[in-house]
Scaffold this motif. Structure first.
Motif, PDB file in Angstrom:
ATOM      1  N   GLN A  39     114.389   1.355 -17.493  1.00 31.56           N
ATOM      2  CA  GLN A  39     113.794   1.155 -18.821  1.00 31.56           C
ATOM      3  C   GLN A  39     113.805  -0.316 -19.232  1.00 31.56           C
ATOM      4  O   GLN A  39     113.170  -0.700 -20.216  1.00 31.56           O
ATOM      5  CB  GLN A  39     114.531   1.998 -19.871  1.00 31.56           C
ATOM      6  CG  GLN A  39     114.360   3.501 -19.685  1.00 31.56           C
ATOM      7  CD  GLN A  39     112.922   3.954 -19.900  1.00 31.56           C
ATOM      8  OE1 GLN A  39     112.146   3.308 -20.611  1.00 31.56           O
ATOM      9  NE2 GLN A  39     112.555   5.065 -19.285  1.00 31.56           N
ATOM     10  N   LYS A  73     108.241  -6.608 -24.545  1.00 34.16           N
ATOM     11  CA  LYS A  73     106.861  -6.817 -25.031  1.00 34.16           C
ATOM     12  C   LYS A  73     106.760  -6.525 -26.524  1.00 34.16           C
ATOM     13  O   LYS A  73     106.093  -7.241 -27.278  1.00 34.16           O
ATOM     14  CB  LYS A  73     105.896  -5.885 -24.273  1.00 34.16           C
ATOM     15  CG  LYS A  73     105.563  -6.363 -22.872  1.00 34.16           C
ATOM     16  CD  LYS A  73     104.677  -5.370 -22.129  1.00 34.16           C
ATOM     17  CE  LYS A  73     103.306  -5.215 -22.777  1.00 34.16           C
ATOM     18  NZ  LYS A  73     102.441  -4.274 -22.009  1.00 34.16           N
ATOM     19  N   LYS A  77     105.889  -9.158 -29.855  1.00 40.36           N
ATOM     20  CA  LYS A  77     104.764  -8.906 -30.758  1.00 40.36           C
ATOM     21  C   LYS A  77     105.208  -8.656 -32.207  1.00 40.36           C
ATOM     22  O   LYS A  77     104.568  -9.121 -33.147  1.00 40.36           O
ATOM     23  CB  LYS A  77     103.999  -7.682 -30.234  1.00 40.36           C
ATOM     24  CG  LYS A  77     102.653  -7.450 -30.858  1.00 40.36           C
ATOM     25  CD  LYS A  77     101.936  -6.315 -30.117  1.00 40.36           C
ATOM     26  CE  LYS A  77     100.777  -5.791 -30.947  1.00 40.36           C
ATOM     27  NZ  LYS A  77     100.152  -4.615 -30.333  1.00 40.36           N
ATOM     28  N   HIS A  83     111.988   0.715 -33.095  1.00 44.74           N
ATOM     29  CA  HIS A  83     111.077   0.763 -31.944  1.00 44.74           C
ATOM     30  C   HIS A  83     110.575   2.174 -31.661  1.00 44.74           C
ATOM     31  O   HIS A  83     109.422   2.374 -31.320  1.00 44.74           O
ATOM     32  CB  HIS A  83     111.811   0.200 -30.721  1.00 44.74           C
ATOM     33  CG  HIS A  83     111.018   0.231 -29.464  1.00 44.74           C
ATOM     34  ND1 HIS A  83     111.219   1.168 -28.464  1.00 44.74           N
ATOM     35  CD2 HIS A  83     109.995  -0.550 -29.032  1.00 44.74           C
ATOM     36  CE1 HIS A  83     110.367   0.947 -27.478  1.00 44.74           C
ATOM     37  NE2 HIS A  83     109.619  -0.086 -27.790  1.00 44.74           N
ATOM     38  N   LYS A 126      99.992   6.042 -29.924  1.00 47.54           N
ATOM     39  CA  LYS A 126      98.620   6.131 -30.463  1.00 47.54           C
ATOM     40  C   LYS A 126      98.215   7.582 -30.741  1.00 47.54           C
ATOM     41  O   LYS A 126      97.270   7.826 -31.483  1.00 47.54           O
ATOM     42  CB  LYS A 126      97.622   5.483 -29.494  1.00 47.54           C
ATOM     43  CG  LYS A 126      97.775   3.980 -29.395  1.00 47.54           C
ATOM     44  CD  LYS A 126      97.384   3.319 -30.709  1.00 47.54           C
ATOM     45  CE  LYS A 126      97.646   1.832 -30.675  1.00 47.54           C
ATOM     46  NZ  LYS A 126      97.478   1.220 -32.004  1.00 47.54           N
ATOM     47  N   GLU A 134     110.196   9.867 -28.491  1.00 43.08           N
ATOM     48  CA  GLU A 134     110.903  10.236 -27.260  1.00 43.08           C
ATOM     49  C   GLU A 134     111.428  11.664 -27.409  1.00 43.08           C
ATOM     50  O   GLU A 134     111.784  12.080 -28.517  1.00 43.08           O
ATOM     51  CB  GLU A 134     112.077   9.257 -27.076  1.00 43.08           C
ATOM     52  CG  GLU A 134     112.953   9.493 -25.856  1.00 43.08           C
ATOM     53  CD  GLU A 134     114.131   8.498 -25.794  1.00 43.08           C
ATOM     54  OE1 GLU A 134     114.163   7.522 -26.589  1.00 43.08           O
ATOM     55  OE2 GLU A 134     115.023   8.717 -24.961  1.00 43.08           O
TER      56      GLU A 134
END
Ligand code: CMX
Ligand code: CO
Length: 147
Positions: A39, A73, A77, A83, A126, A134
């Motif tokens: 991960q 990543k 951003k 998260h 999305k 999860e």
């Protein structure tokens, strides 16, 4: 069946500093910590409460070990913050297949290994109103004690 909030995943740049914030501010202690190479994270699980299904709810503090990992990543951003959320189930295989059949993208063909030997998969943010979600089935009780 999803029966608890298993954890909330929080992305941070400095795990030790973030652990100290949660300890000093709320009194939460580290229940378990590990590096999950697959991960791409160094993580700490802070147990908040036990749940009625025999499991528990945690905060999962996540520091990336690679810039090109999902958390690396995301941090580049968005900066630090929440998260993902994770729901707990006794059967991640059955529940993820049922959810996939409803048209929600499940990211893995087979669940992978998560915190404390759990089996995990993810639903695409999305398809979930912008929330990375999860699903977790904990390891058998006693298989992974906190340390
Ligand atoms: N929450 C909400 N939206 C997210 C997101 C997150 N955590 N991560 C990415 N997105 C959004 C992005 O904002 C982006 O949206 P826009 O196109 O509107 O800008 C879109 O999803 C694509 O994002 P990306 O930066 O191009 O990232 P990728 O598509 O390469 O990866 C994802 C996204 C979800 C497939 C990847 O993060 C992933 O595989 N996650 C699952 C694994 C994981 O998160 N592991 C770390 C935790 C381990 C653990 O919990 O044990
Ligand atoms: Co998680």
């Amino acid at each position: 069946m999803l029966t608890r909030i298993d954890h909330i995943g929080i992305a941070c740049r400095d795990l030790d500093k973030t652990v100290e914030f949660y300890r000093a501010t709320y009194g939460f202690e580290v229940f378990h910590s590990e590096v999950n190479e697959e991960q791409g994270v160094r993580e700490a699980m802070l147990k908040i409460n036990d749940t009625g299904d025999g499991g528990a709810s945690y905060l999962q503090l996540l520091e990336p070990i690679r810039e090109d990992s999902p958390v690396g990543k995301w941090l580049a951003k968005n900066g630090e913050g929440v998260h993902h959320i994770a729901f707990g189930t006794g059967d991640v295989d059955a529940d993820s297949e049922e959810i996939r059949a409803k048209g929600v993208r499940v990211l893995y063909d087979e669940p992978r290994i998560g915190s404390m030997g759990s089996r995990i998969t993810f639903l695409h943010p999305k398809d979930c109103g912008g929330v990375l979600t999860e699903l977790v089935t904990a390891a058998e009780p006693g298989a992974h004690e906190g340390h």
